[in-house]
Motif scaffolding. Structure first.
Motif, short mmCIF file in Angstrom:
data_model
loop_
_atom_site.label_atom_id
_atom_site.label_comp_id
_atom_site.label_asym_id
_atom_site.label_seq_id
_atom_site.Cartn_x
_atom_site.Cartn_y
_atom_site.Cartn_z
N GLY A 34 0.93 -1.20 -0.07
CA GLY A 34 -0.11 0.01 0.03
C GLY A 34 0.96 1.11 -0.11
O GLY A 34 2.02 1.38 0.09
N GLY A 35 0.08 2.21 -0.14
CA GLY A 35 -1.20 2.44 0.01
C GLY A 35 -1.69 2.49 1.47
O GLY A 35 -1.07 1.72 2.26
N ASP A 36 -3.05 3.06 1.79
CA ASP A 36 -3.43 2.96 3.18
C ASP A 36 -4.17 1.62 3.13
O ASP A 36 -4.23 0.99 2.21
CB ASP A 36 -4.31 4.12 3.14
N GLY B 67 0.66 7.20 8.80
CA GLY B 67 -0.30 8.04 8.85
C GLY B 67 -0.72 8.33 10.37
O GLY B 67 -0.97 9.46 10.81
N THR B 68 -0.90 7.46 11.10
CA THR B 68 -1.59 7.10 12.50
C THR B 68 -0.78 6.47 13.34
O THR B 68 -0.99 5.63 13.69
CB THR B 68 -2.92 6.66 12.56
N PRO B 69 0.68 7.19 13.81
CA PRO B 69 1.56 6.14 14.69
C PRO B 69 0.75 6.44 16.14
O PRO B 69 0.18 7.28 16.45
CB PRO B 69 2.70 7.16 14.50
N ASP C 83 0.12 -8.60 2.33
CA ASP C 83 0.24 -7.21 1.95
C ASP C 83 1.16 -6.40 3.13
O ASP C 83 0.81 -6.99 4.18
CB ASP C 83 -0.93 -6.46 1.67
N VAL C 84 1.73 -5.21 2.83
CA VAL C 84 2.44 -4.40 3.78
C VAL C 84 1.70 -3.03 3.27
O VAL C 84 1.79 -2.61 2.27
CB VAL C 84 3.85 -4.49 3.89
N VAL C 85 1.17 -2.36 4.32
CA VAL C 85 0.41 -1.26 3.97
C VAL C 85 0.77 0.05 4.99
O VAL C 85 1.33 -0.10 6.06
CB VAL C 85 -1.09 -1.54 4.16
N GLU C 86 0.39 1.28 4.70
CA GLU C 86 0.44 2.41 5.56
C GLU C 86 1.92 3.13 5.52
O GLU C 86 2.01 3.68 6.45
CB GLU C 86 -0.31 2.07 6.67
#
Ligand code: MN
Ligand code: MN
Length: 309
Positions: free
Chosen positions: A123-125, A244-246, A272-275
């Motif tokens: 990702g991507g979010d 984005g949101t740690p 998957d690996v995202v964010e």
């Protein structure tokens, strides 16, 4: 085409644009790849700080530093001897059109999976995982979900394009079975009775050994087809600030790697690996974590599939 098995004739860092320095291949279905890597440059479902759309390219960049290791420590085989990987680049979609993106992810992933290849998606979010699950469900049926995250993503308020709502919808659509699924690293509000997933929250995960956690995951999942999704914010912000949101109090990268290695022999069907959001990253820490977790997933996947002789 140069593969990892051959000695490349360029330097270690020149012309290294694809994941693990693999050449980009925009016709992955025509290749003889076992695994297709796809970047999903989408962050329109982000609730807080956006920027995850730049994640795939940051992960590719950082992965260049992982490609030199012939036989990755501590594995006893060389991935390139058994697995052919192609990087299909980033998915193209109509900019600003979340519905179009969602449909294209599902269509692309379905084609790849139906051709007998597997997918590692970056990702991507985290919203990208929902259309990925829809595609994997068509080929593998209802799956167990192993979900690494600071958040359960089982919220149902707000837009349907929300990176906090995928795992509310996934069981309702029959994609995953919460009774065989585990969420690791949670450290934000959730309703423990509400969603049916087993939660190993971050405080507990940080107290338990990785072996204890692996045992619980194996017990819960059994031999069901397993989809592994790793939201990079599962890691503590000191290991993954670029997201984005740690949320502080997360897992170490060491523990996450050990848990993934501990999935050996399980029926892994998707990853998957995202964010990863490079604008908030520092010295590529987060991108390197994302790239390495993906590589570790490929090793455990190859080993579990019986590809390693
Ligand atoms: Mn998260
Ligand atoms: Mn998430």
């Amino acid at each position: 085409m140069t593969t990892m098995a051959e000695k490349p004739d360029y330097s270690l860092f020149s012309n290294a644009f694809g994941y693990l320095r693999q050449p980009l291949d925009f016709r992955p279905l025509e290749s003889d790849a076992d695994v297709v890597v796809i970047g999903l440059p989408f962050d329109m479902a982000t609730t807080g700080r956006s920027g995850g759309r730049m994640g795939p390219r940051a992960i590719r960049n950082a992965s260049v530093n992982l490609a030199w290791e012939e036989k990755r420590w501590p594995w006893n085989f060389r991935l390139a001897d058994y697995v052919k990987i192609v990087d299909a680049g980033d998915l193209v979609y109509n900019c600003g059109d979340a519905e179009d993106f969602t449909a294209r992810v599902e269509a692309f992933a379905t084609k790849v999976l139906e051709s007998g290849k597997s997918l590692l998606s970056f990702g991507g979010d985290h919203f990208v995982t929902l259309p990925l699950l829809r595609a994997h469900h068509k080929v593998h049926g209802t799956m167990a979900l192993l979900h690494f995250d600071a958040h359960t993503d089982t919220y149902s308020q707000g837009s349907k394009y929300d990176h906090g709502t995928m795992f509310y919808h996934a069981p309702k659509e029959g994609l995953v079975d919460p009774a065989h699924s585990v969420q690791v690293g949670i450290r934000t509000e959730y309703n423990p009775e509400g969603h049916g997933y087993q939660v190993i929250d971050a405080a507990t995960a940080n107290e338990l050994s990785s072996d204890d956690i692996i045992r619980q995951i194996r017990e819960r999942v059994g031999d069901m087809p397993l989809y592994v999704t790793f939201d990079i914010d599962c890691l503590d912000p000191c290991y993954a600030p670029g997201t984005g949101t740690p949320v502080i109090g997360g897992l170490t990268s060491d523990k996450a790697l050990k848990i993934i290695r501990g999935l050996q022999g399980m029926n892994i069907v998707g990853m998957d690996v995202v964010e990863v959001a490079p604008a908030y990253d520092s010295a590529e820490i987060t991108a390197l974590a994302g790239a390495t977790l993906g590589l570790e997933m490929l090793h455990v996947w190859a080993d579990s599939k019986g590809l390693v002789k």
